[in-house]
Write a protein that holds these residues in place. Structure first.
Motif, PDB file in Angstrom:
ATOM      1  N   GLY A 111       0.812  -1.210   0.000  1.00  0.00           N
ATOM      2  CA  GLY A 111       0.000   0.000   0.000  1.00  0.00           C
ATOM      3  C   GLY A 111       0.845   1.258   0.000  1.00  0.00           C
ATOM      4  N   ILE A 112       1.887   1.284   0.825  1.00  0.00           N
ATOM      5  CA  ILE A 112       2.759   2.460   0.887  1.00  0.00           C
ATOM      6  C   ILE A 112       3.549   2.604  -0.406  1.00  0.00           C
ATOM      7  CG2 ILE A 112       4.679   3.521   2.134  1.00  0.00           C
ATOM      8  CD1 ILE A 112       3.666   2.108   4.654  1.00  0.00           C
ATOM      9  N   PHE A 113       4.031   1.496  -0.954  1.00  0.00           N
ATOM     10  CA  PHE A 113       4.743   1.550  -2.234  1.00  0.00           C
ATOM     11  C   PHE A 113       3.895   2.242  -3.289  1.00  0.00           C
ATOM     12  CE2 PHE A 113       7.214  -2.620  -1.268  1.00  0.00           C
ATOM     13  CZ  PHE A 113       8.148  -1.905  -0.544  1.00  0.00           C
ATOM     14  N   ARG A 114       2.648   1.820  -3.379  1.00  0.00           N
ATOM     15  CA  ARG A 114       1.765   2.356  -4.415  1.00  0.00           C
ATOM     16  C   ARG A 114       1.444   3.826  -4.190  1.00  0.00           C
ATOM     17  NH1 ARG A 114      -2.907  -2.167  -4.911  1.00  0.00           N
ATOM     18  NH2 ARG A 114      -3.823  -0.535  -6.201  1.00  0.00           N
ATOM     19  N   LEU A 115       1.441   4.235  -2.921  1.00  0.00           N
ATOM     20  CA  LEU A 115       1.136   5.632  -2.617  1.00  0.00           C
ATOM     21  C   LEU A 115       2.316   6.557  -2.900  1.00  0.00           C
ATOM     22  CD1 LEU A 115      -0.877   5.256   0.716  1.00  0.00           C
ATOM     23  CD2 LEU A 115      -1.778   5.840  -1.538  1.00  0.00           C
ATOM     24  N   VAL A 116       3.542   6.097  -2.651  1.00  0.00           N
ATOM     25  CA  VAL A 116       4.699   6.979  -2.798  1.00  0.00           C
ATOM     26  C   VAL A 116       5.294   6.941  -4.201  1.00  0.00           C
ATOM     27  CG1 VAL A 116       5.257   6.708  -0.360  1.00  0.00           C
ATOM     28  CG2 VAL A 116       6.418   5.266  -2.034  1.00  0.00           C
ATOM     29  N   LEU A 117       5.014   5.887  -4.973  1.00  0.00           N
ATOM     30  CA  LEU A 117       5.625   5.769  -6.291  1.00  0.00           C
ATOM     31  C   LEU A 117       5.332   6.964  -7.204  1.00  0.00           C
ATOM     32  CD1 LEU A 117       7.312   4.139  -8.268  1.00  0.00           C
ATOM     33  CD2 LEU A 117       5.241   2.891  -8.930  1.00  0.00           C
ATOM     34  N   PRO A 118       4.097   7.484  -7.287  1.00  0.00           N
ATOM     35  CA  PRO A 118       3.869   8.643  -8.150  1.00  0.00           C
ATOM     36  C   PRO A 118       4.724   9.850  -7.776  1.00  0.00           C
ATOM     37  CG  PRO A 118       1.785   7.626  -7.538  1.00  0.00           C
ATOM     38  CD  PRO A 118       2.838   6.974  -6.693  1.00  0.00           C
ATOM     39  N   TYR A 119       5.041  10.002  -6.489  1.00  0.00           N
ATOM     40  CA  TYR A 119       5.880  11.127  -6.074  1.00  0.00           C
ATOM     41  C   TYR A 119       7.345  10.889  -6.444  1.00  0.00           C
ATOM     42  CZ  TYR A 119       1.785  12.553  -3.430  1.00  0.00           C
ATOM     43  OH  TYR A 119       0.521  12.933  -3.079  1.00  0.00           O
ATOM     44  N   LEU A 120       7.818   9.660  -6.225  1.00  0.00           N
ATOM     45  CA  LEU A 120       9.193   9.354  -6.608  1.00  0.00           C
ATOM     46  C   LEU A 120       9.397   9.491  -8.110  1.00  0.00           C
ATOM     47  CD1 LEU A 120      10.148   6.238  -4.429  1.00  0.00           C
ATOM     48  CD2 LEU A 120      11.219   8.495  -4.390  1.00  0.00           C
ATOM     49  N   ALA A 121       8.366   9.123  -8.889  1.00  0.00           N
ATOM     50  CA  ALA A 121       8.482   9.175 -10.343  1.00  0.00           C
ATOM     51  C   ALA A 121       8.601  10.602 -10.858  1.00  0.00           C
ATOM     52  CB  ALA A 121       7.279   8.486 -10.980  1.00  0.00           C
ATOM     53  N   LEU A 122       8.196  11.580 -10.042  1.00  0.00           N
ATOM     54  CA  LEU A 122       8.330  12.978 -10.449  1.00  0.00           C
ATOM     55  C   LEU A 122       9.778  13.463 -10.401  1.00  0.00           C
ATOM     56  CD1 LEU A 122       5.281  14.586  -8.589  1.00  0.00           C
ATOM     57  CD2 LEU A 122       5.451  14.062 -11.029  1.00  0.00           C
ATOM     58  N   LEU A 123      10.609  12.768  -9.648  1.00  0.00           N
ATOM     59  CA  LEU A 123      11.975  13.217  -9.409  1.00  0.00           C
ATOM     60  C   LEU A 123      12.938  12.645 -10.443  1.00  0.00           C
ATOM     61  CD1 LEU A 123      12.053  12.585  -5.540  1.00  0.00           C
ATOM     62  CD2 LEU A 123      11.401  14.699  -6.731  1.00  0.00           C
ATOM     63  N   ARG A 124      14.050  13.326 -10.587  1.00  0.00           N
ATOM     64  CA  ARG A 124      15.139  12.732 -11.337  1.00  0.00           C
ATOM     65  C   ARG A 124      15.749  11.604 -10.507  1.00  0.00           C
ATOM     66  NH1 ARG A 124      18.794  17.628 -13.962  1.00  0.00           N
ATOM     67  NH2 ARG A 124      17.205  18.455 -15.404  1.00  0.00           N
ATOM     68  N   TRP A 125      16.229  10.605 -11.193  1.00  0.00           N
ATOM     69  CA  TRP A 125      16.908   9.486 -10.544  1.00  0.00           C
ATOM     70  C   TRP A 125      16.088   8.879  -9.390  1.00  0.00           C
ATOM     71  CZ3 TRP A 125      19.833  14.311  -9.708  1.00  0.00           C
ATOM     72  CH2 TRP A 125      20.455  14.744 -10.872  1.00  0.00           C
ATOM     73  N   PRO A 126      14.870   8.404  -9.660  1.00  0.00           N
ATOM     74  CA  PRO A 126      14.047   7.822  -8.579  1.00  0.00           C
ATOM     75  C   PRO A 126      14.717   6.620  -7.912  1.00  0.00           C
ATOM     76  CG  PRO A 126      13.105   7.364 -10.747  1.00  0.00           C
ATOM     77  CD  PRO A 126      14.171   8.383 -10.962  1.00  0.00           C
ATOM     78  N   LEU A 127      15.504   5.863  -8.679  1.00  0.00           N
ATOM     79  CA  LEU A 127      16.194   4.734  -8.071  1.00  0.00           C
ATOM     80  C   LEU A 127      17.204   5.200  -7.021  1.00  0.00           C
ATOM     81  CD1 LEU A 127      16.956   2.135 -10.908  1.00  0.00           C
ATOM     82  CD2 LEU A 127      15.795   1.719  -8.737  1.00  0.00           C
ATOM     83  N   VAL A 128      17.900   6.277  -7.330  1.00  0.00           N
ATOM     84  CA  VAL A 128      18.882   6.819  -6.384  1.00  0.00           C
ATOM     85  C   VAL A 128      18.182   7.306  -5.124  1.00  0.00           C
ATOM     86  CG1 VAL A 128      20.629   8.599  -6.001  1.00  0.00           C
ATOM     87  CG2 VAL A 128      20.489   7.435  -8.219  1.00  0.00           C
ATOM     88  N   TRP A 129      17.067   7.987  -5.297  1.00  0.00           N
ATOM     89  CA  TRP A 129      16.332   8.483  -4.124  1.00  0.00           C
ATOM     90  C   TRP A 129      15.819   7.323  -3.271  1.00  0.00           C
ATOM     91  CZ3 TRP A 129      16.875  13.077  -2.323  1.00  0.00           C
ATOM     92  CH2 TRP A 129      17.160  14.151  -3.174  1.00  0.00           C
ATOM     93  N   SER A 130      15.338   6.270  -3.916  1.00  0.00           N
ATOM     94  CA  SER A 130      14.838   5.123  -3.144  1.00  0.00           C
ATOM     95  C   SER A 130      15.978   4.466  -2.365  1.00  0.00           C
ATOM     96  CB  SER A 130      14.163   4.109  -4.069  1.00  0.00           C
ATOM     97  OG  SER A 130      15.096   3.497  -4.950  1.00  0.00           O
ATOM     98  N   LEU A 131      17.170   4.421  -2.957  1.00  0.00           N
ATOM     99  CA  LEU A 131      18.329   3.888  -2.237  1.00  0.00           C
ATOM    100  C   LEU A 131      18.676   4.749  -1.035  1.00  0.00           C
ATOM    101  CD1 LEU A 131      20.742   2.742  -5.099  1.00  0.00           C
ATOM    102  CD2 LEU A 131      19.809   1.309  -3.272  1.00  0.00           C
ATOM    103  N   LEU A 132      18.674   6.068  -1.231  1.00  0.00           N
ATOM    104  CA  LEU A 132      18.990   6.972  -0.132  1.00  0.00           C
ATOM    105  C   LEU A 132      17.970   6.837   0.995  1.00  0.00           C
ATOM    106  CD1 LEU A 132      20.046  10.192  -2.094  1.00  0.00           C
ATOM    107  CD2 LEU A 132      21.532   8.586  -0.874  1.00  0.00           C
TER     108      LEU A 132
END
Length: 366
Positions: A111-132
């Motif tokens: 549930g949390i993954f699905r809620l935050v993914l649209p926000y992460l997708a707005l950023l550059r380098w979403p994979l890097v942000w998820s790692l951080l």
């Protein structure tokens, strides 16, 4: 595509296996080595698959309602069932909906993954942000198991990676499923052989550092005994390990349809129900001091596969569908938001067969 159903079902078998052999690990080094080998990648692989079938676009009203019907309502139902089970068996229970029982953490994580993914997708380098986010969360002792937040943030990079692969169409562009020569499978087998050797040869070391607990992504670094500034580097290494092993795992998954392929569409039934089947084995201590290991470990492996098969069969689905796929129409002011047909589950499994062509052209991933 049969490959994804095969991968989902293989993942859920490993989930059942990991939980089934957990009690054996106290007395058997071989069981501990197998446990570590499985936990290094089975939930990362599950999260990658779930991310692959997820959307980053702003959710529609129907998709928002499905977070409630597919995740929140089953979570509450099974938390109540676990409270009742513990009260009946143990004579006591501590109802606390903020602390997920056993396997239920993954429901909240989805549930949390699905809620935050649209926000992460707005950023550059979403994979890097998820790692951080994942690595940084381990430094914060107040990020704990409440609403499974620690594990959710810990596994976030795997989920985002799955979405990122789908977003860039890497599977089709690189023919990752269609083109798999023999040497790819040979390399994958070699990777698992090396993993197994390392897990077994240094099993006492891994026990001393509680490596199995690190694989849970549930505790802060300080709680794990790592009070140094570079503790996040350990989590980064575990994430890289999880990705490498997941890729090797996917390389070994059959591409064709088999008799068990259809069970991959019902992973949520196995996931939510298997813990109740294993609960007596865990609590009665029947698997403690189980000797000889060469007999008990294979028996538990076979039992795990059998449980994963039985819980995905039609009679079990018919009985437990109201709990796992509740409609909950009474919750919504607009009852049209609640689907009347069979739905995909939160892991991305596509149950409906009707309209398959339409779904293939315009998938409705979760």
């Amino acid at each position: 595509m049969p490959f994804w159903d095969n991968a989902r079902y293989a993942c859920i078998v490993l989930v059942v296996l990991g939980h089934a052999i957990q009690r054996l690990t106290y007395d058997s080094s071989i069981a501990m080595a197998l446990y570590l080998a499985v936990y290094a990648f089975h939930m990362p692989a599950f999260a990658i698959i779930s991310g692959y079938f997820s959307k980053a676009a702003p959710p529609t009203r129907k998709q928002m309602s499905r977070v409630i019907t597919d995740i929140l309502v089953p979570y509450v139902i099974f938390e109540l069932l676990w409270t009742l089970t513990k009260w009946l068996v143990e004579g006591q229970a501590n109802p606390n909906i903020t602390q997920p029982s056993w396997t239920l953490w993954f429901l909240l994580a989805l549930g949390i993954f699905r809620l935050v993914l649209p926000y992460l997708a707005l950023l550059r380098w979403p994979l890097v942000w998820s790692l951080l986010i994942s690595i940084g969360a381990g430094y914060l002792p107040n990020v704990d198991s409440t609403f499974s937040l620690s594990r959710t943030l810990g596994f976030l990079p795997f989920f985002v990676l799955g979405w990122w692969v789908r977003e860039h169409d890497l599977v089709n562009r690189l023919r990752l499923i269609d083109f798999r020569p023999w040497w790819v499978r040979a390399v994958a087998l070699a990777i698992f052989a090396v993993e197994g050797f390392i897990a077994w040869n240094w099993v006492d070391l891994w026990k001393s550092v509680d490596l199995d607990t690190w694989f849970f992504y549930n505790d802060s670094y300080s709680d794990l005994g790592a009070h140094v500034w570079w503790s996040g580097g350990i989590r980064l290494l575990l994430i890289v390990l999880g990705v490498v092993l997941s890729v090797a795992f996917f390389a070994l998954i059959p591409r064709g349809e088999h008799w068990w392929t259809k069970f991959g569409q019902y992973t949520m039934y196995v996931y939510l129900l298997h813990s109740f089947v294993l609960y007596p084995f865990r609590e009665t201590g029947i698997l403690r001091n189980a000797e000889p290991t060469w007999l008990w470990l294979p028996a538990v492996i076979v039992l795990s596969v059998a449980i994963a098969v039985v819980l995905a069969t039609r009679p079990v689905r018919w009985v437990f569908r109201p709990l796992i796929e509740p409609r909950a129409r009474w919750l919504f002011s607009d009852t049209q938001l609640v689907e009347t047909s069979r739905r995909d589950d939160p892991t991305g499994s596509r149950r409906p067969r009707e309209g398959a062509k339409r779904q293939a052209n315009s998938p409705d991933p979760t």
